[in-house]
Design a protein around this motif. Sequence first.
Motif, PDB file in Angstrom:
ATOM      1  N   ASN A  10     145.095  64.112  52.029  1.00 20.86           N
ATOM      2  CA  ASN A  10     144.011  63.261  51.539  1.00 20.86           C
ATOM      3  C   ASN A  10     143.499  62.320  52.618  1.00 20.86           C
ATOM      4  O   ASN A  10     144.213  61.974  53.564  1.00 20.86           O
ATOM      5  CB  ASN A  10     144.475  62.433  50.336  1.00 20.86           C
ATOM      6  N   ARG A  11     142.250  61.954  52.473  1.00 22.54           N
ATOM      7  CA  ARG A  11     141.688  60.862  53.268  1.00 22.54           C
ATOM      8  C   ARG A  11     141.928  59.560  52.517  1.00 22.54           C
ATOM      9  O   ARG A  11     141.948  59.528  51.295  1.00 22.54           O
ATOM     10  CB  ARG A  11     140.171  61.031  53.438  1.00 22.54           C
ATOM     11  N   ALA A  37     137.157  58.317  50.660  1.00 20.48           N
ATOM     12  CA  ALA A  37     136.424  59.547  50.377  1.00 20.48           C
ATOM     13  C   ALA A  37     135.224  59.681  51.308  1.00 20.48           C
ATOM     14  O   ALA A  37     134.559  58.707  51.640  1.00 20.48           O
ATOM     15  CB  ALA A  37     135.962  59.556  48.927  1.00 20.48           C
ATOM     16  N   SER A  47     137.810  63.500  49.043  1.00 20.41           N
ATOM     17  CA  SER A  47     138.928  62.862  49.729  1.00 20.41           C
ATOM     18  C   SER A  47     140.027  63.838  50.110  1.00 20.41           C
ATOM     19  O   SER A  47     141.020  63.452  50.722  1.00 20.41           O
ATOM     20  CB  SER A  47     139.527  61.759  48.841  1.00 20.41           C
ATOM     21  N   ILE A  48     139.893  65.117  49.755  1.00 17.40           N
ATOM     22  CA  ILE A  48     140.911  66.124  50.055  1.00 17.40           C
ATOM     23  C   ILE A  48     140.449  67.026  51.193  1.00 17.40           C
ATOM     24  O   ILE A  48     139.327  67.537  51.179  1.00 17.40           O
ATOM     25  CB  ILE A  48     141.232  66.986  48.822  1.00 17.40           C
ATOM     26  N   SER A  51     150.059  59.794  45.366  1.00 19.68           N
ATOM     27  CA  SER A  51     149.890  61.241  45.452  1.00 19.68           C
ATOM     28  C   SER A  51     149.855  61.864  44.059  1.00 19.68           C
ATOM     29  O   SER A  51     149.079  62.783  43.782  1.00 19.68           O
ATOM     30  CB  SER A  51     151.023  61.876  46.267  1.00 19.68           C
ATOM     31  N   ILE A  55     146.486  61.456  42.589  1.00 20.44           N
ATOM     32  CA  ILE A  55     145.544  62.408  43.194  1.00 20.44           C
ATOM     33  C   ILE A  55     145.714  63.787  42.567  1.00 20.44           C
ATOM     34  O   ILE A  55     144.737  64.464  42.226  1.00 20.44           O
ATOM     35  CB  ILE A  55     145.756  62.478  44.721  1.00 20.44           C
TER      36      ILE A  55
END
Length: 223
Positions: free
Chosen positions: A104-105, A108, A116-117, A143, A146
Amino acid sequence: MVLEQYQRDFISFAIADGVLSFGEFTLKSGRKSPYFFNAGKFNSGASLAKIGQYYAAAISSRADIEFDVVFGPAYKGIPLCATTVIALATTGNESQRDVLYSFNRKEAKDHGEGGSIVGAALKGRRILVVDDVITAGTAIRESMDIIRSAEATLAGVVVAIDRQERGRDSSLSAIQEIERQHGTPVVAVVTLDNVVEYLQEQGGELGAMAGAMEEYRREYGAA
């Protein structure tokens, strides 16, 4: 307890690279610890390649964990997820397989592909999270958020070391809390008990550290 060869190799490697060091260290919690684990010192190509092999060995030791994607939470988890999937795909690994990965970032992206991935999509897949350690469990819980948001399933978590240390307000360790609250397995390449056993086997200066480690475990160890 029987140490696997990859666990012995990992501990030896961590000591040689200064990742696992002994002395007196003041932790964020204020506790005085006789050892310190700093995964940030895995900072060369050779060391990163080796750490991937140890993560892959720990994953391969658990046939009960089924997953489709290895996910690395920003930031430390990013190189870890990449080196882990490389090791899993490398010839000579006991359970060689080509696995997807993503990370992930922190913020975003609002242009290009957006989101964001980075890497493989998570939706509908079983996700194995890799990180260095679990202290308060904050990064792992982020996490999980997410993964839920992506309509994916958490398959498990893998970390380098389980300190087996209770939280400030709980008799359980952060790993035990995550396992109980979320019903997900957490796998460590090594535990504190593994490290103590290794030190006792080595004897000499390293063996002398085992006593201090055991005393710390008695005082702050999780239930």
